[in-house]
Design an enzyme around this catalytic site. Structure first.
Site, PDB file in Angstrom:
ATOM      1  N   THR A   1      -6.200   2.070  -6.256  1.00  0.00           N
ATOM      2  CA  THR A   1      -7.367   1.756  -5.435  1.00  0.00           C
ATOM      3  C   THR A   1      -8.291   2.958  -5.383  1.00  0.00           C
ATOM      4  O   THR A   1      -7.865   4.065  -5.049  1.00  0.00           O
ATOM      5  CB  THR A   1      -6.936   1.349  -4.011  1.00  0.00           C
ATOM      6  OG1 THR A   1      -6.265   0.093  -4.079  1.00  0.00           O
ATOM      7  CG2 THR A   1      -8.137   1.209  -3.097  1.00  0.00           C
TER       8      THR A   1
ATOM      9  N   LYS B   1      -8.557  -1.404  -8.514  1.00  0.00           N
ATOM     10  CA  LYS B   1      -9.144  -2.097  -7.361  1.00  0.00           C
ATOM     11  C   LYS B   1     -10.285  -1.257  -6.791  1.00  0.00           C
ATOM     12  O   LYS B   1     -10.144  -0.051  -6.608  1.00  0.00           O
ATOM     13  CB  LYS B   1      -8.077  -2.322  -6.288  1.00  0.00           C
ATOM     14  CG  LYS B   1      -8.530  -3.159  -5.109  1.00  0.00           C
ATOM     15  CD  LYS B   1      -7.336  -3.445  -4.189  1.00  0.00           C
ATOM     16  CE  LYS B   1      -7.728  -4.326  -3.017  1.00  0.00           C
ATOM     17  NZ  LYS B   1      -8.573  -3.601  -2.049  1.00  0.00           N
TER      18      LYS B   1
ATOM     19  N   SER C   1       0.810  -1.204   0.000  1.00  0.00           N
ATOM     20  CA  SER C   1       0.000   0.000   0.000  1.00  0.00           C
ATOM     21  C   SER C   1       0.849   1.261   0.000  1.00  0.00           C
ATOM     22  O   SER C   1       1.952   1.296   0.558  1.00  0.00           O
ATOM     23  CB  SER C   1      -0.903   0.012   1.240  1.00  0.00           C
ATOM     24  OG  SER C   1      -1.591   1.241   1.366  1.00  0.00           O
TER      25      SER C   1
ATOM     26  N   HIS D   1     -13.590  -2.539  -0.152  1.00  0.00           N
ATOM     27  CA  HIS D   1     -12.539  -2.080   0.763  1.00  0.00           C
ATOM     28  C   HIS D   1     -12.646  -2.776   2.126  1.00  0.00           C
ATOM     29  O   HIS D   1     -12.456  -2.161   3.172  1.00  0.00           O
ATOM     30  CB  HIS D   1     -12.591  -0.562   0.927  1.00  0.00           C
ATOM     31  CG  HIS D   1     -11.240   0.061   1.094  1.00  0.00           C
ATOM     32  ND1 HIS D   1     -10.537   0.602   0.054  1.00  0.00           N
ATOM     33  CD2 HIS D   1     -10.452   0.234   2.177  1.00  0.00           C
ATOM     34  CE1 HIS D   1      -9.379   1.087   0.485  1.00  0.00           C
ATOM     35  NE2 HIS D   1      -9.306   0.866   1.775  1.00  0.00           N
TER      36      HIS D   1
ATOM     37  N   TYR E   1      -2.695   5.206  -4.056  1.00  0.00           N
ATOM     38  CA  TYR E   1      -3.856   6.044  -3.794  1.00  0.00           C
ATOM     39  C   TYR E   1      -3.630   7.392  -4.472  1.00  0.00           C
ATOM     40  O   TYR E   1      -2.498   7.849  -4.605  1.00  0.00           O
ATOM     41  CB  TYR E   1      -4.049   6.267  -2.292  1.00  0.00           C
ATOM     42  CG  TYR E   1      -4.785   5.164  -1.589  1.00  0.00           C
ATOM     43  CD1 TYR E   1      -6.151   5.250  -1.362  1.00  0.00           C
ATOM     44  CD2 TYR E   1      -4.102   4.042  -1.118  1.00  0.00           C
ATOM     45  CE1 TYR E   1      -6.828   4.247  -0.696  1.00  0.00           C
ATOM     46  CE2 TYR E   1      -4.772   3.034  -0.451  1.00  0.00           C
ATOM     47  CZ  TYR E   1      -6.134   3.149  -0.239  1.00  0.00           C
ATOM     48  OH  TYR E   1      -6.792   2.137   0.408  1.00  0.00           O
TER      49      TYR E   1
END
Length: 393
Positions: A157, A256, A109, A280, A131
Site C-alpha cells: 500500500t 494498492k 494490514s 485510502h 507498508y
C-alpha cells in the site's frame, strides 16, 4: 451472539457503531483528512450512477464467483486490509472468520492487532498487506513471516499522505508503550463506554494496540505509536524498491493506492498482477476524487493487462455492481466491515458481508444480469454530466 447484530443495512450499522465506541476510537474509524471532502466524495460518486431496471427475462439464479490474485471467492468483495481492528475483542481474527464463512478472502494490514499466523489460521485465503516501514532487511523478514504463515498473496500500500488534520477532531495518538501513565490518560475514554470496555475485560484482554506484524529487528512487537514513528521516519519506497519487493515475494502481487494512468502503467512494468485504485478511504490528499471516477480511463489505458480493483465508499451491494459494471474485477470493503465488527464482533462482520452479497444479487435481478462477468457500462446511467464514462474499448 445474534442478539448483538441489530442492523439491516450498513447505514444502521454505522449509527450503532458510533454510539457503541468511545469517541477517540470512533474518530479513528471514521477518519478522513482535513474537511473530509474526499470522504464524502467516495460515496457521492456512486450516487451519481444509476441503473436501468428491466422487467422481462429476469434471472432466477446468480453466478457471483470470481478470482482475484489467484484466490477463488464466492462474490466480488474482499475485506480491505484496515489496520488496528482492536475496536472489538474479536479483532482481525473475527473478521477473517466472518470472511471465510461468507466465502471470500481477507486482507490483513501490517498495522493489524492480530498476527498473520492467527489470521491465516482463521481464513486460509488471507492476503497480507505491507507498508514500507524500516529497512529492506526488516521488510524482508516480515515478508518471509507472511509466506511461512501461508498468506496467499501480497499487497503493498502506497497511498498515504501523512495528513492528520481533521475539521471534526483528531483522536489522540496511539500509545508508544502501555505504562501506568498511559493507562491513566486513556482511562476516561475506555470508561465512557463501559459496555465496550467490559466486553474486553470479560475476554481477559485490553485494547493495548500492539502491532505484531511490524516486529522489530530483534523480533520484539512494538506498540502502534512506536511503529508509527518508524513509519514516518522511513523514506518512501521508490519504483526500484517496489520492484525488489515484487521479486522477493514471487507470488501474486498487488499495488494498492493507484490514482493515475501513469502509475498504473508503472505497476504493469514492475510485474504486478493487480492494482487497487484507492485514495485510502479519504485519508490521502483531501480533494482527491473517488477512484470510481477514473476507473474507466485507467482500464481503457491498461487494456486488460492486469486486474483492477477499487475501494472507497462501498456501502451496499449496488455499489459493488456499479464498480463491476465499470470494469473492476472486485472491490475492497473496509469501513463497512468495521461498523459490523464494532456492533457485533465476528457476527457483525459476517452480517455486513451478507448484506453486501445479498445486495449484489438483488441488483443483478433488477437489471436482468445472471453473471457478474456479463456486467458492463451499458447497465449504468450517468445521473450527473460531470461524471464522464468513456465507451468501452
Amino acid at each position: 451472539m445474534a442478539s448483538k447484530v441489530r442492523f439491516n443495512n450498513l447505514a444502521e450499522a454505522e449509527r450503532l457503531a458510533k454510539r457503541k465506541l468511545p469517541r477517540a476510537v470512533w474518530l479513528a474509524v471514521k477518519a478522513g483528512n482535513e474537511q473530509g471532502w474526499t470522504l464524502r466524495e467516495n460515496i457521492q460518486a456512486f450516487n451519481e450512477l444509476g441503473f436501468s431496471p428491466t422487467i422481462f427475462d429476469r434471472p432466477t439464479s446468480f453466478d457471483t464467483k470470481t478470482t482475484i490474485l489467484g484466490i477463488d471467492i464466492d462474490f466480488p468483495v474482499v475485506v480491505s486490509p484496515v489496520g488496528a481492528q482492536a475496536i472489538h475483542p474479536d479483532g482481525e481474527v473475527g473478521v477473517a472468520r466472518a470472511a471465510a464463512r461468507a466465502g471470500t478472502a481477507t486482507g490483513l494490514s501490517s498495522w493489524a492487532a492480530d498476527s498473520v499466523q492467527d489470521v491465516v489460521q482463521a481464513n486460509p485465503n488471507t492476503i497480507f498487506q505491507l507498508y514500507w516501514v524500516g529497512t529492506r532487511d526488516q521488510i524482508e523478514k516480515r515478508v518471509e513471516a507472511a509466506r511461512a504463515a501461508g498468506a496467499k498473496a501480497l499487497i503493498v500500500t502506497l497511498d498515504w499522505s501523512h495528513t492528520p488534520r481533521r475539521d471534526w477532531g483528531v483522536p489522540p495518538s496511539p500509545p508508544s508503550r502501555l505504562d501506568l501513565a498511559t493507562m491513566v490518560k486513556l482511562a476516561p475514554e475506555a470508561l465512557s463506554r463501559p459496555v465496550w470496555f467490559g466486553n474486553y475485560l470479560r475476554r481477559g484482554r485490553i485494547p493495548e494496540l500492539k502491532v505484531p506484524n511490524l516486529f522489530g529487528a530483534g523480533g520484539q512487537v512494538p506498540y502502534f505509536g512506536a511503529a508509527w514513528a518508524d513509519f514516518e521516519a522511513t523514506p518512501p519506497p521508490t519504483w526500484d524498491d517496489v520492484k525488489w519487493l515484487r521479486e522477493l515475494w514471487g507470488g501474486p502481487f498487488m499495488v494498492k493506492g493507484v490514482n493515475t494512468i501513469k502509475d498504473a502503467k508503472l505497476c504493469v512494468d514492475l510485474g504486478a498482477d493487480a492494482i487497487s485504485l484507492s485514495n485510502h478511504g479519504g485519508n490521502n490528499i483531501d480533494g482527491s476524487p473517488s477512484p470510481l471516477r477514473y476507473l474507466p480511463s485507467i482500464l481503457d489505458a491498461l487494456n486488460g493487462q492486469i486486474d483492477v480493483m477499487v475501494d472507497g465508499g462501498i456501502r451496499r451491494g449496488s455499489d459493488v455492481v456499479k464498480a463491476l459494471a465499470l470494469g473492476a474485477k472486485a472491490v475492497f470493503a473496509g469501513r463497512a466491515l468495521l461498523y459490523g465488527l464494532a456492533v457485533g464482533g465476528e457476527e457483525g462482520a459476517y452480517k455486513a458481508l451478507t448484506i453486501l452479497r445479498d445486495g449484489i444479487r438483488e441488483t443483478m435481478y433488477g437489471i436482468g444480469r445472471a453473471n457478474i462477468h456479463d456486467l458492463d457500462r451499458a447497465d449504468l446511467m450517468v445521473l450527473n454530466s460531470d461524471f464522464f464514462v468513456p465507451p468501452a474499448a
